[in-house]
Design an enzyme around this catalytic site. Structure first.
Site, PDB file in Angstrom:
ATOM      1  N   ASP A 128      46.063  44.928  41.291  1.00 41.50           N
ATOM      2  CA  ASP A 128      47.168  44.047  41.651  1.00 41.50           C
ATOM      3  C   ASP A 128      47.890  44.541  42.902  1.00 41.50           C
ATOM      4  O   ASP A 128      48.295  43.747  43.740  1.00 41.50           O
ATOM      5  CB  ASP A 128      48.154  43.916  40.486  1.00 41.50           C
ATOM      6  CG  ASP A 128      47.735  42.796  39.531  1.00 41.50           C
ATOM      7  OD1 ASP A 128      46.998  41.893  39.991  1.00 41.50           O
ATOM      8  OD2 ASP A 128      48.126  42.818  38.362  1.00 41.50           O
ATOM      9  N   HIS A 135      36.767  39.027  35.623  1.00 47.09           N
ATOM     10  CA  HIS A 135      36.728  39.724  34.338  1.00 47.09           C
ATOM     11  C   HIS A 135      35.333  40.160  33.952  1.00 47.09           C
ATOM     12  O   HIS A 135      35.146  41.215  33.363  1.00 47.09           O
ATOM     13  CB  HIS A 135      37.341  38.856  33.248  1.00 47.09           C
ATOM     14  CG  HIS A 135      38.813  38.917  33.294  1.00 47.09           C
ATOM     15  ND1 HIS A 135      39.501  39.942  32.717  1.00 47.09           N
ATOM     16  CD2 HIS A 135      39.717  38.158  33.928  1.00 47.09           C
ATOM     17  CE1 HIS A 135      40.768  39.792  32.976  1.00 47.09           C
ATOM     18  NE2 HIS A 135      40.935  38.712  33.702  1.00 47.09           N
ATOM     19  N   CYS A 138      44.944  53.885  37.824  1.00 46.66           N
ATOM     20  CA  CYS A 138      44.128  53.285  36.762  1.00 46.66           C
ATOM     21  C   CYS A 138      43.418  52.026  37.224  1.00 46.66           C
ATOM     22  O   CYS A 138      42.749  51.373  36.452  1.00 46.66           O
ATOM     23  CB  CYS A 138      44.975  52.996  35.522  1.00 46.66           C
ATOM     24  SG  CYS A 138      46.220  51.741  35.769  1.00 46.66           S
ATOM     25  N   GLU A 145      52.262  48.630  40.594  1.00 49.44           N
ATOM     26  CA  GLU A 145      51.263  47.648  41.016  1.00 49.44           C
ATOM     27  C   GLU A 145      51.862  46.543  41.871  1.00 49.44           C
ATOM     28  O   GLU A 145      51.213  45.554  42.159  1.00 49.44           O
ATOM     29  CB  GLU A 145      50.521  47.071  39.800  1.00 49.44           C
ATOM     30  CG  GLU A 145      51.440  46.482  38.748  1.00 49.44           C
ATOM     31  CD  GLU A 145      50.696  46.040  37.493  1.00 49.44           C
ATOM     32  OE1 GLU A 145      49.500  45.730  37.585  1.00 49.44           O
ATOM     33  OE2 GLU A 145      51.326  45.992  36.426  1.00 49.44           O
TER      34      GLU A 145
END
Lengths: 85, 547
Positions: free
Chosen positions: B453, B188, B500, B429
């Site tokens: 993912d 993150h 994305c 994904e």
């Protein structure tokens, strides 16, 4: 000695915040206040004890009050439980 | 001068003071003492100071974030004042004749363990609160003051690793760069650094014991180097480099307002990924054509209760209005796996990436899902909102989502509440979704390929595990073939397809994506203009012919 039973309706149970509020309310009285679940009793004036019971929604707790201002304490805490838990 | 090396997350040069972000677990020594009364006096003094700090924190939080969020500091005060906790400390000091630091640390550990052993996720998390108050006492006892040194000047943040909840709390204006010891290229912290377009390193070979706090540091993001106490020569060289980068950035700004069209006329939609309403400024500054991914889970992660319909509505409405008719794709709640939220009370899972997350939570907790959908449909009145559903694996899930969406609209109609008709699309994904994309395309308005993912599931590589970075090949032919297939299937059904995930911003693939016919790339705001430059310089037909 005064006592009452109460079943928790708050979906989150007695979490940190309501536990804190309960302890704050209990500390306003001089009498001994205990909160018990499944026969395990803890001081209602100590947050670790109250949280330690890990009371969830639908579980029953018993509150007991013993001391000079037990009458007033019992009423005040009963009202608190109904409004917040 | 000390030089450290790490893995580059985002290029650029940052020069500034170092702020070490420590989850201040400290080593406490057990020392025999002769005067327990004096020791208890020290404890009482430290407790008074700690109580005062907490009261100040409570008041500050009350002013800034409201009563519900401030309550935790009141709870901390009660914990600090808890008679069992205090008795335990006093008992250890007196019976063992040891220093109060040891008694506090031991008591803190014991109480934390009590919570950690509970049969309740929420209560288990409370172990952190116990540690927090014990550490506050220890900090006060050691005279190291209250809060960690927040210098209020922009700094290079050095940390072991940062959890999503911690990065949320950081004041973004005060962060020049991130340097973390752990964390992978997909952690993150890394994603946040890319969103903020600031230089950052992960997996840096340094020790937090090296007393870096307050020293001058330079992060060379592009080359993965971190200098501490740089010599004059290095400092001058880096300042020059920083200046050049700045000029390059300004040059890119001249690309603002230009259309994303290749030399041979192929157009591309270039959108921005955002995780917070605060990122909107960067979106506008970098001239994004829309928002391709609004990560709505941040609304949930920042709160300690389920965000209400009204709270969500206000945020979505604001984004829609600021974007003024440009498309805003809002992804519904994608929580679970590495993004946890206390009040969801999710059970601990052995394999969370494959577990109870995203749309799976929404479909089994309809009240949470319906609240979000109501807010989204209502906000659609104020702009061009599109709803995107994550973690889809089957047609059945889409049918169930459609049922909920229809019933939400019926409910709003009955109540006489205004709502719009947003586009509804899905994220591709999972390998399952990619493989059945031909069928899925007939049910939705658009596809957005979530490469993070998709790559982790296709290559069977945990993206949080740094040890696997060497096996992680984001350009793996399996991924590229899947993307190509998904785009083709989308076009067959007459819908558009975009990317994305992080791969969308990989400029070494931009031409390849154009050749595949990808309609949209959604990237962190800082990546938009460099990609636009590349698009303007590309001739897709020539590129295909030259392959």
């Amino acid at each position: 000695m005064k006592k009452f039973k109460y079943v928790i309706t708050d979906p989150e149970g007695i979490h940190a915040r309501p536990a804190g509020m309960l302890v704050k309310a209990a500390k306003g009285f001089t009498c001994d206040i205990k909160i018990a679940k499944d026969g395990k009793a803890m001081s209602g004036k100590a947050i670790f004890g109250v949280m330690g019971l890990a009371v969830k929604k639908g579980e029953e707790v018993t509150l007991t009050f013993d001391g000079a201002d037990e009458e007033a304490a019992c009423e005040a805490i009963r009202k608190f439980m109904q409004e917040n838990l | 001068m000390n030089t450290y090396f790490g893995k580059s997350v985002f290029g650029g040069i940052a020069i500034g003071r170092i702020r070490v972000y420590k989850k201040s677990e400290q080593q406490v020594k057990r020392v025999k003492i002769s005067d327990p009364d004096a020791e208890m006096m020290r404890f009482q003094l430290a407790k008074t100071v700690a109580m005062k700090q907490l009261q100040e924190l409570y008041e500050k939080a009350l002013r800034e974030v409201g009563e519900a969020n401030a309550a935790i500091f009141e709870v901390h005060q009660m914990m600090l004042d808890d008679s069992d906790y205090n008795d335990s400390i006093e008992n250890i000091v007196r019976s063992q004749e040891v220093n109060v630091e040891y008694a506090v640390a031991t008591t803190g550990d014991n109480f934390a363990q009590m919570f950690a052993a509970m049969d309740d996720d929420y209560m288990r998390e409370r172990a952190a609160d116990v540690k927090d108050i014990s550490e506050r006492l220890l900090r006060t006892l050691s005279g190291r003051g209250g809060e960690s040194a927040d210098t209020r000047e922009p700094a290079i943040i050095v940390a072991d690793d940062l959890a999503p909840s911690e990065t949320v709390q950081l004041d973004k204006d005060l962060v020049l760069s991130f340097v973390t010891v752990h964390g992978s290229l997909n952690s993150h912290t890394a994603i946040l650094a890319r969103t903020m377009a600031i230089p950052a390193l992960v997996g840096t070979l340094l020790s937090l014991e090296d007393e870096l706090d307050g020293k001058l540091g330079i992060v060379d993001g592009g080359n993965g180097v971190f200098y501490v106490n740089p010599d004059e020569e290095t400092l001058a060289a880096m300042q020059k480099l920083q200046q050049e980068e700045q000029e390059k950035k300004e040059l890119l700004q001249t690309l603002r307002g230009k259309e994303n069209v290749t030399l041979d006329g192929q157009k591309l939609m270039l959108y921005a990924n955002i995780g917070n309403i605060k990122d909107l400024a960067a979106v506008l500054k970098n001239d994004a054509g829309g928002i391709g991914l609004f990560r709505s889970e941040f609304i949930y992660l920042e709160k300690d209760h389920y965000p209400t319909e009204e709270e969500q509505f206000q945020i979505y409405k604001q984004v829609a209005q600021v974007m003024a008719g440009k498309r805003v794709i809002i992804r519904t709640l994608d929580i679970g796996a590495d993004k946890q939220c206390d009040y969801f009370e999710l059970e601990h899972e052995e394999n969370p990436a494959l577990g109870y997350r995203a749309i799976r939570i929404c479909l089994t907790r309809p009240e949470v899902f319906r609240t979000q959908l109501r807010a989204l449909f209502r906000a659609s009145v104020f702009g061009k909102i599109a709803i995107m559903y994550p973690m889809i694996t089957s047609i059945r899930e889409i049918k169930r989502i459609q049922e909920v969406a229809v019933s939400v609209k019926e409910e709003l109609t009955e109540q006489g509440i205004a709502f719009g008709e947003p586009e509804q699309g899905i994220m591709i994904e999972t390998p399952a979704a990619a493989l059945i994309s031909e069928e899925l395309a007939k049910e939705v308005d658009f596809f957005s390929i979530g490469t993070n993912d998709l790559t982790q599931y296709t290559l069977a590589i945990d993206r949080q595990n740094t040890k696997l970075d060497e096996f992680y090949d984001p350009h793996h032919p399996a991924i590229l073939r899947m993307i190509s297939m998904v785009v083709e299937n989308a076009h067959k059904a007459g819908i558009w397809a975009g990317i994305c995930g992080e791969l969308g911003a990989d400029t070494s693939l931009t031409r390849e994506f154009l050749a595949m016919g990808v309609d949209e790339l959604s990237v962190s705001p800082g990546s938009i203009l460099p990609i636009r430059k590349l698009v303007l310089e590309t001739n897709v037909e020539e590129y295909k012919a030259g392959k």
